[in-house]
Design a protein around this motif. Structure first.
Motif, PDB file in Angstrom:
ATOM      1  N   ARG A  42       0.936  -1.546   0.037  1.00 56.75           N
ATOM      2  CA  ARG A  42       0.123   0.115  -0.451  1.00 56.75           C
ATOM      3  C   ARG A  42       1.326   1.319  -0.159  1.00 56.75           C
ATOM      4  NH1 ARG A  42      -4.128  -0.805   4.846  1.00 56.75           N
ATOM      5  NH2 ARG A  42      -2.375   1.413   5.049  1.00 56.75           N
ATOM      6  N   ILE A  43       0.577   2.048  -0.427  1.00 51.32           N
ATOM      7  CA  ILE A  43       1.578   4.053  -0.475  1.00 51.32           C
ATOM      8  C   ILE A  43       0.929   4.452   0.535  1.00 51.32           C
ATOM      9  CG2 ILE A  43      -0.398   4.427  -2.115  1.00 51.32           C
ATOM     10  CD1 ILE A  43       3.067   4.903  -3.184  1.00 51.32           C
ATOM     11  N   SER A  44       0.451   4.229   1.140  1.00 47.13           N
ATOM     12  CA  SER A  44       0.222   4.692   1.787  1.00 47.13           C
ATOM     13  C   SER A  44       0.605   4.343   3.262  1.00 47.13           C
ATOM     14  CB  SER A  44      -1.233   5.046   3.105  1.00 47.13           C
ATOM     15  OG  SER A  44      -1.731   3.509   2.756  1.00 47.13           O
TER      16      SER A  44
ATOM     17  N   ARG B 282       4.094   3.314   2.727  1.00 50.46           N
ATOM     18  CA  ARG B 282       5.650   3.639   2.860  1.00 50.46           C
ATOM     19  C   ARG B 282       5.563   4.726   2.313  1.00 50.46           C
ATOM     20  NH1 ARG B 282       7.603   0.409  -1.092  1.00 50.46           N
ATOM     21  NH2 ARG B 282       6.829  -1.139  -1.794  1.00 50.46           N
ATOM     22  N   THR B 283       7.269   4.973   2.464  1.00 54.51           N
ATOM     23  CA  THR B 283       7.861   6.288   2.615  1.00 54.51           C
ATOM     24  C   THR B 283       8.661   6.915   1.681  1.00 54.51           C
ATOM     25  OG1 THR B 283       9.974   4.544   3.839  1.00 54.51           O
ATOM     26  CG2 THR B 283       8.160   5.455   5.407  1.00 54.51           C
ATOM     27  N   GLY B 284      10.147   7.759   1.494  1.00 54.50           N
ATOM     28  CA  GLY B 284      10.360   8.015   0.642  1.00 54.50           C
ATOM     29  C   GLY B 284      11.969   7.114   0.388  1.00 54.50           C
ATOM     30  N   ILE B 285      12.331   5.814   1.540  1.00 54.90           N
ATOM     31  CA  ILE B 285      12.907   4.752   1.114  1.00 54.90           C
ATOM     32  C   ILE B 285      12.983   3.304   0.419  1.00 54.90           C
ATOM     33  CG2 ILE B 285      14.547   3.294   2.391  1.00 54.90           C
ATOM     34  CD1 ILE B 285      14.908   5.653   4.558  1.00 54.90           C
ATOM     35  N   ALA B 286      13.096   3.446  -0.659  1.00 56.41           N
ATOM     36  CA  ALA B 286      12.850   1.627  -1.758  1.00 56.41           C
ATOM     37  C   ALA B 286      13.647   0.669  -1.509  1.00 56.41           C
ATOM     38  CB  ALA B 286      12.564   2.662  -3.070  1.00 56.41           C
ATOM     39  N   ALA B 287      13.392  -0.155  -1.163  1.00 62.21           N
ATOM     40  CA  ALA B 287      14.824  -1.173  -1.379  1.00 62.21           C
ATOM     41  C   ALA B 287      14.011  -1.897  -2.848  1.00 62.21           C
ATOM     42  CB  ALA B 287      14.529  -2.230  -0.163  1.00 62.21           C
ATOM     43  N   PHE B 288      15.084  -2.491  -4.103  1.00 65.19           N
ATOM     44  CA  PHE B 288      14.685  -2.559  -4.926  1.00 65.19           C
ATOM     45  C   PHE B 288      15.792  -3.923  -5.113  1.00 65.19           C
ATOM     46  CE2 PHE B 288      16.739   1.112  -6.472  1.00 65.19           C
ATOM     47  CZ  PHE B 288      17.250   0.743  -7.660  1.00 65.19           C
ATOM     48  N   ASN B 289      15.862  -4.608  -6.567  1.00 61.82           N
ATOM     49  CA  ASN B 289      16.423  -4.827  -7.331  1.00 61.82           C
ATOM     50  C   ASN B 289      16.145  -5.036  -8.981  1.00 61.82           C
ATOM     51  OD1 ASN B 289      18.181  -6.291  -5.785  1.00 61.82           O
ATOM     52  ND2 ASN B 289      17.277  -6.853  -4.872  1.00 61.82           N
ATOM     53  N   LEU B 290      16.711  -5.202  -9.742  1.00 63.37           N
ATOM     54  CA  LEU B 290      16.897  -4.894 -10.532  1.00 63.37           C
ATOM     55  C   LEU B 290      16.966  -6.795 -11.041  1.00 63.37           C
ATOM     56  CD1 LEU B 290      18.217  -1.972 -12.558  1.00 63.37           C
ATOM     57  CD2 LEU B 290      15.636  -2.290 -11.607  1.00 63.37           C
ATOM     58  N   LYS B 291      15.680  -7.021 -12.065  1.00 60.72           N
ATOM     59  CA  LYS B 291      16.071  -8.798 -12.485  1.00 60.72           C
ATOM     60  C   LYS B 291      17.517  -8.826 -13.077  1.00 60.72           C
ATOM     61  CE  LYS B 291      11.171 -10.588 -11.572  1.00 60.72           C
ATOM     62  NZ  LYS B 291      10.282 -11.423 -11.931  1.00 60.72           N
ATOM     63  N   GLY B 292      18.358  -9.870 -12.856  1.00 62.34           N
ATOM     64  CA  GLY B 292      19.752 -10.187 -13.819  1.00 62.34           C
ATOM     65  C   GLY B 292      20.719  -9.431 -13.483  1.00 62.34           C
ATOM     66  N   TRP B 293      20.707  -8.154 -12.617  1.00 62.08           N
ATOM     67  CA  TRP B 293      21.333  -7.665 -12.355  1.00 62.08           C
ATOM     68  C   TRP B 293      22.379  -7.832 -10.781  1.00 62.08           C
ATOM     69  CZ3 TRP B 293      23.504  -3.436 -13.814  1.00 62.08           C
ATOM     70  CH2 TRP B 293      23.572  -2.809 -16.113  1.00 62.08           C
ATOM     71  N   LEU B 294      23.378  -8.037 -10.622  1.00 63.26           N
ATOM     72  CA  LEU B 294      23.940  -7.635  -8.984  1.00 63.26           C
ATOM     73  C   LEU B 294      23.474  -6.848  -8.805  1.00 63.26           C
ATOM     74  CD1 LEU B 294      27.240  -9.767  -9.464  1.00 63.26           C
ATOM     75  CD2 LEU B 294      24.802 -10.396  -8.451  1.00 63.26           C
ATOM     76  N   CYS B 295      23.309  -6.518  -7.680  1.00 61.79           N
ATOM     77  CA  CYS B 295      22.920  -4.774  -6.740  1.00 61.79           C
ATOM     78  C   CYS B 295      24.215  -3.886  -6.765  1.00 61.79           C
ATOM     79  CB  CYS B 295      22.615  -5.025  -5.277  1.00 61.79           C
ATOM     80  SG  CYS B 295      23.359  -5.309  -4.377  1.00 61.79           S
ATOM     81  N   HIS B 296      25.455  -4.722  -6.577  1.00 61.71           N
ATOM     82  CA  HIS B 296      25.930  -3.127  -6.574  1.00 61.71           C
ATOM     83  C   HIS B 296      26.385  -2.309  -7.787  1.00 61.71           C
ATOM     84  CE1 HIS B 296      27.233  -5.917  -2.780  1.00 61.71           C
ATOM     85  NE2 HIS B 296      27.780  -4.128  -2.216  1.00 61.71           N
ATOM     86  N   ASP B 297      26.143  -3.746  -9.167  1.00 59.40           N
ATOM     87  CA  ASP B 297      26.340  -3.905 -10.720  1.00 59.40           C
ATOM     88  C   ASP B 297      24.780  -2.490 -11.251  1.00 59.40           C
ATOM     89  OD1 ASP B 297      28.242  -4.968 -10.618  1.00 59.40           O
ATOM     90  OD2 ASP B 297      27.042  -6.676 -10.934  1.00 59.40           O
ATOM     91  N   VAL B 298      23.810  -2.466 -10.115  1.00 57.23           N
ATOM     92  CA  VAL B 298      22.334  -1.597 -10.072  1.00 57.23           C
ATOM     93  C   VAL B 298      23.114   0.180  -9.594  1.00 57.23           C
ATOM     94  CG1 VAL B 298      20.428  -0.713 -10.228  1.00 57.23           C
ATOM     95  CG2 VAL B 298      21.211  -3.106 -10.207  1.00 57.23           C
ATOM     96  N   SER B 299      23.991  -0.071  -8.399  1.00 59.91           N
ATOM     97  CA  SER B 299      24.725   0.863  -7.399  1.00 59.91           C
ATOM     98  C   SER B 299      25.116   1.771  -8.058  1.00 59.91           C
ATOM     99  CB  SER B 299      24.564   0.641  -6.219  1.00 59.91           C
ATOM    100  OG  SER B 299      25.166   1.597  -6.042  1.00 59.91           O
TER     101      SER B 299
END
Length: 93
Positions: free
Chosen positions: A12-14, A16-33
């Motif tokens: 629910r959007i209500s 949530r806060t301004g902090i979002a944790a996510f991943n992109l399929k097929g990517w390592l998190c450090h590579d995205v960053s």
């Protein structure tokens, strides 16, 4: 609702806060960053964020190395948010 993006946290959007944790399929998190930093100068945090048990529980450690975390707040402009979303869309192509 960008295809290839996994977002973690309340649905629910209500709730949530301004902090979002996510991943992109097929990517390592450090590579995205690193890609967000090098190409768009967008700073994020990536990794297990000192919570290895949670990363293992949610099965994020092996496929992604953790997750990427972006923080948005009142000091960010709408243009900066649009740049971030555009960068994510380009990375998941």
């Amino acid at each position: 609702k960008i295809k290839g993006v996994e977002i973690y946290g309340p649905k629910r959007i209500s709730s949530r806060t301004g902090i979002a944790a996510f991943n992109l399929k097929g990517w390592l998190c450090h590579d995205v960053s690193l890609a967000l930093d090098e190409k768009w100068s967008i700073l994020t945090r990536a990794g297990h964020h000192c919570c290895l048990p949670a990363m293992r529980f949610f099965n994020l450690l092996e496929p992604y190395g953790g997750n990427v975390r972006v923080s948005l707040h009142y000091y960010n402009t709408e243009k900066e948010v649009d740049i971030f979303l555009g960068a994510i869309k380009e990375l998941v192509k």
